[in-house]
Design an enzyme around this catalytic site. Structure first.
Site, PDB file in Angstrom:
ATOM      1  N   THR A 184      -6.364   3.609   0.447  1.00  0.00           N
ATOM      2  CA  THR A 184      -5.186   3.011  -0.179  1.00  0.00           C
ATOM      3  C   THR A 184      -4.415   2.173   0.831  1.00  0.00           C
ATOM      4  O   THR A 184      -4.041   1.027   0.557  1.00  0.00           O
ATOM      5  CB  THR A 184      -4.286   4.104  -0.776  1.00  0.00           C
ATOM      6  N   GLY A 221      -8.971   6.895  -2.422  1.00  0.00           N
ATOM      7  CA  GLY A 221      -8.721   7.800  -1.319  1.00  0.00           C
ATOM      8  C   GLY A 221      -7.418   7.438  -0.625  1.00  0.00           C
ATOM      9  O   GLY A 221      -6.923   6.313  -0.739  1.00  0.00           O
ATOM     10  N   CYS A 222      -6.847   8.387   0.109  1.00  0.00           N
ATOM     11  CA  CYS A 222      -5.562   8.131   0.768  1.00  0.00           C
ATOM     12  C   CYS A 222      -5.696   7.088   1.872  1.00  0.00           C
ATOM     13  O   CYS A 222      -4.910   6.130   1.928  1.00  0.00           O
ATOM     14  CB  CYS A 222      -4.978   9.426   1.301  1.00  0.00           C
ATOM     15  N   TYR A 223      -6.684   7.237   2.738  1.00  0.00           N
ATOM     16  CA  TYR A 223      -6.885   6.231   3.789  1.00  0.00           C
ATOM     17  C   TYR A 223      -7.233   4.858   3.205  1.00  0.00           C
ATOM     18  O   TYR A 223      -6.661   3.850   3.615  1.00  0.00           O
ATOM     19  CB  TYR A 223      -7.993   6.670   4.743  1.00  0.00           C
TER      20      TYR A 223
END
Length: 308
Positions: A119, A115-117
């Site tokens: 990461t 996920g972006c967060y």
């Protein structure tokens, strides 16, 4: 010979970004389905099973259904949804997160995109936990703000519509966001972090911050020790870099790129730190990560189609 890639869900935000990064490459042949065939089970099954690598850019349930349609054992899958990020049998597709992860990805059959967060959070925290600078049972908080493209077409329409959009909006106030198990599991934490996400009125970019009371942590690690730990952990990984000392950090600092920048800010005398990661929620946080994983899995240049 080019690698045959089928993008299932190529009309969504992440899918379109992946297609853009793969466009014009002669080492990859991209297949998608037309609008009239995207919901045709037989056409999808044929496309899924004819590819060398499938990239799923779908909601979680649809991603699970797509995986079930793959019967060809030679087909490898990259899932950009959150459906398999803590699932057994799936390799977590963050090449820099462990020393041997890139090598594992080279032969992995099932890869789940981070996920972006997570990461940003994991890039900051995982090396510190692994090295013992931060105990695995430490209670952690992560504050994060993303550009509105992270919410997909519905949020993009909301923020770009005729009505005035909010400048900043906090959400997931019930502290049960689906990224939390992923953060805890891959950081190696005994307790789930408090995750405080928000969205800002900017299209892309992301800031992820972990505040720490270093004076209370066993061993009292310094900012220099944290930076040294990151330097060792990410040596030889060009997409992860340490930021220079800065008076301010902006959400757009890494927007439009596929890199990730880490900052260790704070006050050693006070024993307090603000660990900050910046990245593009659609780059290293989504499409860029998928292309990086594809490159590694296919034995191609790991940075092909990416912007460091």
């Amino acid at each position: 010979m080019s690698v045959r890639v089928f993008i299932d869900g190529a009309v969504g935000t992440t899918g379109l970004e992946i297609r853009e990064r793969l466009a014009g490459r002669d080492d990859v042949t991209v297949t998608t389905l037309s609008d009239d065939l995207r919901k045709d089970a037989a056409a999808r099954s044929d496309a899924l099973n004819a590819a060398d690598v499938v990239v799923l850019c779908l909601p979680d349930d649809a991603a699970r259904e797509a995986v079930a349609l793959v019967t060809n054992p030679a087909v490898r899958i990259i899932d950009a949804s959150s459906a398999h990020r803590t699932a057994a049998g799936w390799t977590y597709g963050f090449p820099e997160i462990e020393a041997d992860r890139a090598e594992t990805l080279r032969t992995a059959a099932r890869v789940t995109n981070p996920g972006c967060y997570p990461t940003g959070f994991l890039a900051l925290v995982r090396p510190l936990v692994r090295s013992g600078l931060i105990p695995a049972d430490w209670l952690m908080t992560v504050n994060a703000t993303s550009g509105y493209s992270g919410g997909g077409k519905a949020m993009i329409a909301e923020f770009e519509g005729a009505s005035p959009a909010p400048a900043f909006r906090a959400y997931a106030l019930g502290l049960a966001h689906k990224h939390v198990p992923e953060m805890q599991a891959h950081a190696g934490l005994a307790h789930a972090p408090i995750f405080a996400p928000a969205v800002a009125n900017t299209y892309r970019g992301m800031v992820v911050e972990v505040p720490l009371h270093l004076h209370a942590v066993p061993g009292r690690p310094t900012l220099a020790a944290i930076r040294d730990c990151w330097t060792d952990a990410y040596a030889g990984h060009p997409l992860v870099r340490l930021g220079a000392e800065a008076a301010a950090i902006a959400i757009a600092d890494d927007a439009g790129t596929d890199r990730l920048t880490l900052h260790a800010c704070g006050n050693d005398a006070a024993g307090q730190a603000r660990l900050v990661a910046t990245l593009d929620n659609l780059g290293k946080g989504a499409a860029g990560a998928a292309v990086q994983n594809l490159n590694i899995m296919a034995g191609l240049d790991p940075l092909a189609g990416l912007t460091a």
